[in-house]
Design a protein around this motif. Structure first.
Motif, PDB file in Angstrom:
ATOM      1  N   THR A 119      -7.214  -0.163  -1.195  1.00 24.34           N
ATOM      2  CA  THR A 119      -7.545   0.602   0.016  1.00 24.34           C
ATOM      3  C   THR A 119      -6.277   1.183   0.613  1.00 24.34           C
ATOM      4  N   VAL A 120      -6.351   2.451   0.940  1.00 30.69           N
ATOM      5  CA  VAL A 120      -5.174   3.143   1.461  1.00 30.69           C
ATOM      6  C   VAL A 120      -5.326   3.354   2.960  1.00 30.69           C
ATOM      7  N   ALA A 121      -4.239   3.133   3.703  1.00 30.87           N
ATOM      8  CA  ALA A 121      -4.271   3.390   5.151  1.00 30.87           C
ATOM      9  C   ALA A 121      -3.118   4.304   5.533  1.00 30.87           C
ATOM     10  N   GLY A 156     -13.248  18.040  -0.289  1.00 32.89           N
ATOM     11  CA  GLY A 156     -14.591  17.433  -0.351  1.00 32.89           C
ATOM     12  C   GLY A 156     -15.091  17.046   1.026  1.00 32.89           C
ATOM     13  N   ASP A 157     -15.895  15.976   1.049  1.00 30.80           N
ATOM     14  CA  ASP A 157     -16.540  15.568   2.299  1.00 30.80           C
ATOM     15  C   ASP A 157     -15.541  15.183   3.381  1.00 30.80           C
ATOM     16  N   SER A 158     -14.343  14.770   3.030  1.00 36.44           N
ATOM     17  CA  SER A 158     -13.392  14.390   4.088  1.00 36.44           C
ATOM     18  C   SER A 158     -12.938  15.639   4.849  1.00 36.44           C
ATOM     19  N   GLY A 209     -22.658  19.843  -1.613  1.00 34.24           N
ATOM     20  CA  GLY A 209     -21.542  18.903  -1.456  1.00 34.24           C
ATOM     21  C   GLY A 209     -20.671  18.811  -2.693  1.00 34.24           C
ATOM     22  N   VAL A 210     -21.311  18.635  -3.853  1.00 39.14           N
ATOM     23  CA  VAL A 210     -20.550  18.457  -5.093  1.00 39.14           C
ATOM     24  C   VAL A 210     -19.853  19.761  -5.489  1.00 39.14           C
ATOM     25  N   THR A 211     -20.602  20.847  -5.434  1.00 38.26           N
ATOM     26  CA  THR A 211     -20.019  22.139  -5.844  1.00 38.26           C
ATOM     27  C   THR A 211     -18.855  22.502  -4.934  1.00 38.26           C
ATOM     28  N   SER A 216     -27.546  12.031 -11.980  1.00 41.28           N
ATOM     29  CA  SER A 216     -27.296  10.913 -11.065  1.00 41.28           C
ATOM     30  C   SER A 216     -25.813  10.894 -10.707  1.00 41.28           C
ATOM     31  N   ARG A 217     -25.521  10.375  -9.520  1.00 37.43           N
ATOM     32  CA  ARG A 217     -24.129  10.303  -9.072  1.00 37.43           C
ATOM     33  C   ARG A 217     -23.307   9.442 -10.034  1.00 37.43           C
ATOM     34  N   SER A 218     -23.894   8.305 -10.450  1.00 34.55           N
ATOM     35  CA  SER A 218     -23.141   7.398 -11.321  1.00 34.55           C
ATOM     36  C   SER A 218     -22.753   8.086 -12.631  1.00 34.55           C
ATOM     37  N   VAL A 258     -16.473  12.411  -6.257  1.00 36.31           N
ATOM     38  CA  VAL A 258     -16.443  13.650  -7.050  1.00 36.31           C
ATOM     39  C   VAL A 258     -15.204  14.479  -6.712  1.00 36.31           C
ATOM     40  N   SER A 259     -14.831  14.553  -5.435  1.00 34.39           N
ATOM     41  CA  SER A 259     -13.695  15.418  -5.092  1.00 34.39           C
ATOM     42  C   SER A 259     -12.383  14.849  -5.642  1.00 34.39           C
ATOM     43  N   GLY A 260     -12.111  13.556  -5.418  1.00 35.61           N
ATOM     44  CA  GLY A 260     -10.859  12.959  -5.903  1.00 35.61           C
ATOM     45  C   GLY A 260     -10.763  12.995  -7.419  1.00 35.61           C
ATOM     46  N   TYR A 298      -6.171   6.446  -6.015  1.00 31.47           N
ATOM     47  CA  TYR A 298      -6.416   5.110  -5.457  1.00 31.47           C
ATOM     48  C   TYR A 298      -7.849   5.055  -4.946  1.00 31.47           C
ATOM     49  N   GLU A 299      -8.551   3.999  -5.311  1.00 28.86           N
ATOM     50  CA  GLU A 299      -9.972   3.900  -4.946  1.00 28.86           C
ATOM     51  C   GLU A 299     -10.265   2.477  -4.494  1.00 28.86           C
ATOM     52  N   ARG A 300     -10.960   2.344  -3.365  1.00 29.75           N
ATOM     53  CA  ARG A 300     -11.190   0.984  -2.848  1.00 29.75           C
ATOM     54  C   ARG A 300     -12.317   0.234  -3.566  1.00 29.75           C
ATOM     55  N   PHE A 321     -27.493  14.175  -7.609  1.00 23.85           N
ATOM     56  CA  PHE A 321     -27.011  15.460  -7.117  1.00 23.85           C
ATOM     57  C   PHE A 321     -27.785  16.612  -7.724  1.00 23.85           C
ATOM     58  N   ILE A 322     -27.989  17.613  -6.891  1.00 26.75           N
ATOM     59  CA  ILE A 322     -28.482  18.885  -7.406  1.00 26.75           C
ATOM     60  C   ILE A 322     -27.251  19.771  -7.514  1.00 26.75           C
ATOM     61  N   LEU A 323     -27.067  20.344  -8.683  1.00 29.47           N
ATOM     62  CA  LEU A 323     -25.890  21.195  -8.890  1.00 29.47           C
ATOM     63  C   LEU A 323     -26.305  22.622  -9.159  1.00 29.47           C
ATOM     64  N   ILE A 350     -30.536   4.137   1.921  1.00 27.30           N
ATOM     65  CA  ILE A 350     -30.827   4.873   3.157  1.00 27.30           C
ATOM     66  C   ILE A 350     -29.619   5.710   3.486  1.00 27.30           C
ATOM     67  N   TRP A 351     -29.844   6.973   3.636  1.00 14.86           N
ATOM     68  CA  TRP A 351     -28.718   7.847   3.957  1.00 14.86           C
ATOM     69  C   TRP A 351     -28.777   8.252   5.409  1.00 14.86           C
ATOM     70  N   ARG A 352     -27.817   7.739   6.177  1.00 12.30           N
ATOM     71  CA  ARG A 352     -27.738   8.146   7.592  1.00 12.30           C
ATOM     72  C   ARG A 352     -26.777   9.318   7.623  1.00 12.30           C
TER      73      ARG A 352
HETATM   74  C1  LIG Z   1     -28.412  12.279   1.412  1.00 12.91           C
HETATM   75  C2  LIG Z   1     -27.407  13.108   0.710  1.00 12.91           C
HETATM   76  C3  LIG Z   1     -27.817  13.807  -0.403  1.00 12.91           C
HETATM   77  C4  LIG Z   1     -26.888  14.619  -1.061  1.00 12.91           C
HETATM   78  N1  LIG Z   1     -27.342  15.369  -2.090  1.00 12.91           N
HETATM   79  C5  LIG Z   1     -26.507  16.231  -2.668  1.00 12.91           C
HETATM   80  C6  LIG Z   1     -26.986  17.115  -3.675  1.00 12.91           C
HETATM   81  O1  LIG Z   1     -28.148  17.143  -4.017  1.00 12.91           O
HETATM   82  N2  LIG Z   1     -26.107  17.955  -4.250  1.00 12.91           N
HETATM   83  C7  LIG Z   1     -24.789  17.973  -3.867  1.00 12.91           C
HETATM   84  O2  LIG Z   1     -24.038  18.783  -4.406  1.00 12.91           O
HETATM   85  N3  LIG Z   1     -24.313  17.124  -2.923  1.00 12.91           N
HETATM   86  C8  LIG Z   1     -25.129  16.262  -2.307  1.00 12.91           C
HETATM   87  N4  LIG Z   1     -24.645  15.470  -1.318  1.00 12.91           N
HETATM   88  C9  LIG Z   1     -23.190  15.476  -0.970  1.00 12.91           C
HETATM   89  C10 LIG Z   1     -22.295  14.750  -1.992  1.00 12.91           C
HETATM   90  O3  LIG Z   1     -22.643  13.396  -2.101  1.00 12.91           O
HETATM   91  C11 LIG Z   1     -20.803  14.823  -1.630  1.00 12.91           C
HETATM   92  O4  LIG Z   1     -20.601  15.995  -0.903  1.00 12.91           O
HETATM   93  C12 LIG Z   1     -19.938  14.845  -2.879  1.00 12.91           C
HETATM   94  O5  LIG Z   1     -20.211  13.722  -3.651  1.00 12.91           O
HETATM   95  C13 LIG Z   1     -18.423  14.899  -2.572  1.00 12.91           C
HETATM   96  O6  LIG Z   1     -17.999  13.662  -2.106  1.00 12.91           O
HETATM   97  P1  LIG Z   1     -16.497  13.188  -1.997  1.00 12.91           P
HETATM   98  O7  LIG Z   1     -15.900  12.862  -3.320  1.00 12.91           O
HETATM   99  O8  LIG Z   1     -15.737  14.147  -1.147  1.00 12.91           O
HETATM  100  O9  LIG Z   1     -16.699  11.876  -1.144  1.00 12.91           O
HETATM  101  P2  LIG Z   1     -17.403  10.496  -1.590  1.00 12.91           P
HETATM  102  O10 LIG Z   1     -18.375  10.670  -2.670  1.00 12.91           O
HETATM  103  O11 LIG Z   1     -17.882   9.868  -0.323  1.00 12.91           O
HETATM  104  O12 LIG Z   1     -16.168   9.670  -2.191  1.00 12.91           O
HETATM  105  C14 LIG Z   1     -15.154   9.110  -1.374  1.00 12.91           C
HETATM  106  C15 LIG Z   1     -14.500   7.969  -2.146  1.00 12.91           C
HETATM  107  O13 LIG Z   1     -13.363   7.512  -1.412  1.00 12.91           O
HETATM  108  C16 LIG Z   1     -13.325   6.103  -1.427  1.00 12.91           C
HETATM  109  N5  LIG Z   1     -12.572   5.687  -0.235  1.00 12.91           N
HETATM  110  C17 LIG Z   1     -12.945   5.843   1.050  1.00 12.91           C
HETATM  111  N6  LIG Z   1     -11.974   5.389   1.874  1.00 12.91           N
HETATM  112  C18 LIG Z   1     -10.966   4.945   1.071  1.00 12.91           C
HETATM  113  C19 LIG Z   1      -9.683   4.377   1.337  1.00 12.91           C
HETATM  114  N7  LIG Z   1      -9.254   4.182   2.594  1.00 12.91           N
HETATM  115  N8  LIG Z   1      -8.901   4.026   0.288  1.00 12.91           N
HETATM  116  C20 LIG Z   1      -9.331   4.231  -1.000  1.00 12.91           C
HETATM  117  N9  LIG Z   1     -10.533   4.766  -1.291  1.00 12.91           N
HETATM  118  C21 LIG Z   1     -11.341   5.128  -0.279  1.00 12.91           C
HETATM  119  C22 LIG Z   1     -14.799   5.694  -1.411  1.00 12.91           C
HETATM  120  O14 LIG Z   1     -14.976   4.393  -1.920  1.00 12.91           O
HETATM  121  C23 LIG Z   1     -15.427   6.771  -2.298  1.00 12.91           C
HETATM  122  O15 LIG Z   1     -15.468   6.388  -3.654  1.00 12.91           O
HETATM  123  C24 LIG Z   1     -25.523  14.661  -0.623  1.00 12.91           C
HETATM  124  C25 LIG Z   1     -25.110  13.918   0.482  1.00 12.91           C
HETATM  125  C26 LIG Z   1     -26.057  13.193   1.185  1.00 12.91           C
HETATM  126  C27 LIG Z   1     -25.582  12.492   2.413  1.00 12.91           C
END
Ligand SMILES: Cc1cc2nc3c(=O)[nH]c(=O)nc-3n(C[C@H](O)[C@H](O)[C@H](O)COP(=O)(O)OP(=O)(O)OC[C@H]3O[C@@H](n4cnc5c(N)ncnc54)[C@H](O)[C@@H]3O)c2cc1C
Length: 361
Positions: free
Chosen positions: A116-118, A281-283, A294-296, A94-96, A11-13, A30-32, A43-45, A260-262
């Motif tokens: 994949t980016v390093a 975002g999450d990074s 997380g999404v917002t 849904s996330r998808s 979502v962030s990228g 770039y996406e792996r 997601f709940i928004l 399973i979400w750890r």
């Molecule tokens: C159990 C759980 C429930 C959640 N429920 C909610 C909710 O209800 N509402 C809400 O707002 N948020 C929720 N969140 C948080 C939400 O999923 C994220 O905060 C949000 O999607 C932002 O994610 P992001 O894009 O920063 O990272 P991600 O969604 O993790 O995306 C990162 C992307 O980077 C790619 N990537 C990683 N490394 C590399 C690399 N080296 N090279 C290229 N690509 C790479 C990955 O494949 C992935 O597609 C929840 C999280 C958890 C753990």
């Protein structure tokens, strides 16, 4: 304007790419994963998230894929109502579906999947980056949006500590018209009398529901093979005798795509940038699920960063302002998330009546 490389199409990228696209800033993402690998939880928004999305996507498109929730209803495991609260424009999707909609706004030639980016280090203030371990990547700005376990972040801040959160989740989306018809457009959450175990359910569409369970990992254990059978067994063992709605959901679910979400969090936030690399975002800030932010937060990061890039100041100044604007709000969500975690661990008799499972700043 500089060339921006975005690492990760979550979502962030993807939201960052949409903002840059709308503002004619040169970028590539770039996406792996493959384009079709859209792991399925939801997601709940909160309202603010919808408002941000409205400026980059056709919001009606989103409205056809999820639903607004009217009330939050908190029950005991047997189904006795403990408290209820109206929800103000809270949406579930849904996330998808969200990823698919965000990806539509990006021209195909500006996104590379299965790449994949390093990060190898820095030279003259610029990140030395390679694609798939061999092709060097030239970029003036690197936006790291590679998720909570960001490899880019760990390469830069090698002494950071990620710690396991006491709570983990099982998340599942199922297609079952009969069960969906039993759930109105409310957010239902059932809580074990001793605390540390909950079951939540939300309707995504007339035929789809999203359910999840949250469990205290110091009390409940799931077989780490994480096979569909292990997950089903875990759900039957711990929720089989809860309210009949829950047992029918558990029995009526397929576990092939259950997830399973750890959950992990950073012991301490890192800076949100280093040289020409900036985190969104999450990074930048993994948030625990209790916040539902997380999404917002990811959307607000990409919006803020784009606005600051458009001001055209020196890069370090831009990144500094970005961090100053975003970090205080994130710190509030982290604090709220920890309070919601503690509340989840409390027995039912000690549950406060008027709270929502969402962090508001
Ligand atoms: C159990 C759980 C429930 C959640 N429920 C909610 C909710 O209800 N509402 C809400 O707002 N948020 C929720 N969140 C948080 C939400 O999923 C994220 O905060 C949000 O999607 C932002 O994610 P992001 O894009 O920063 O990272 P991600 O969604 O993790 O995306 C990162 C992307 O980077 C790619 N990537 C990683 N490394 C590399 C690399 N080296 N090279 C290229 N690509 C790479 C990955 O494949 C992935 O597609 C929840 C999280 C958890 C753990």
């Amino acid at each position: 304007m500089s060339k921006v490389a975005i690492i990760g199409a979550g979502v962030s990228g993807l939201s960052m790419a949409n903002y840059l696209e709308k503002n004619n800033i040169d970028y590539h993402i770039y996406e792996r994963r493959t384009p079709n690998d859209l792991k399925g939880h939801g997601f709940i928004l909160p309202k603010e998230g919808i408002e941000h999305l409205s400026s980059i996507i056709n919001i009606d498109d989103l409205y056809t894929k999820g639903s607004f929730l009217k009330k939050y209803l908190h029950y005991s495991q047997g189904g006795e109502l403990i408290s209820e609260k109206d929800l103000d424009d809270v949406f579930v999707v849904s996330r998808s579906a969200l990823i698919e909609i965000l990806a539509k706004g990006i021209p195909a030639e500006k996104i590379s999947y299965e790449t994949t980016v390093a990060l190898n280090g820095f030279s003259h203030g610029k990140a030395d980056i390679t694609l798939d371990e061999n092709t060097p990547l030239e970029a003036d700005i690197v936006v790291a949006s590679d998720g909570s376990r960001s490899r880019i972040r760990r390469t830069i801040f090698e002494h950071e500590t990620m710690k396991a959160v006491l709570e983990n989740e099982v998340v599942n989306i199922i297609e079952n018209e009969e069960l969906a018809s039993q759930i109105e457009s409310n957010f239902l959450k059932f809580h074990h009398e001793n605390g540390g175990l909950t079951f939540g359910v939300l309707k995504l569409s007339p035929s789809k529901i999203l359910w999840y369970c949250q469990f205290d990992i110091s009390k409940f254990f799931i077989n780490e093979d994480y096979t569909p059978d292990c997950i089903k067994q875990f759900m039957q063992d711990h929720f089989g005798d809860w309210n009949p709605l829950i047992s029918s959901i558990i029995e009526g679910s397929s576990y092939e795509n259950a997830h399973i979400w750890r959950v992990y969090e950073l012991e301490e936030l890192n800076p949100f940038y280093h040289e020409n690399v900036v985190f969104i975002g999450d990074s930048a800030h993994p948030l625990i699920p209790f916040t539902s932010q997380g999404v917002t937060s990811a959307l607000k990061d990409s919006y803020t960063l784009t606005q600051l890039l458009l001001e055209g100041n020196n890069l370090q100044e831009t990144f500094k302002k970005y961090e100053e604007e975003r970090k205080p709000e994130i710190e509030i969500h982290i604090k709220n998330g920890r309070a919601l975690l503690n509340q989840f661990l409390l027995p039912l008799s000690e549950q406060p009546k008027n709270t929502l499972p969402i962090s508001y700043k």
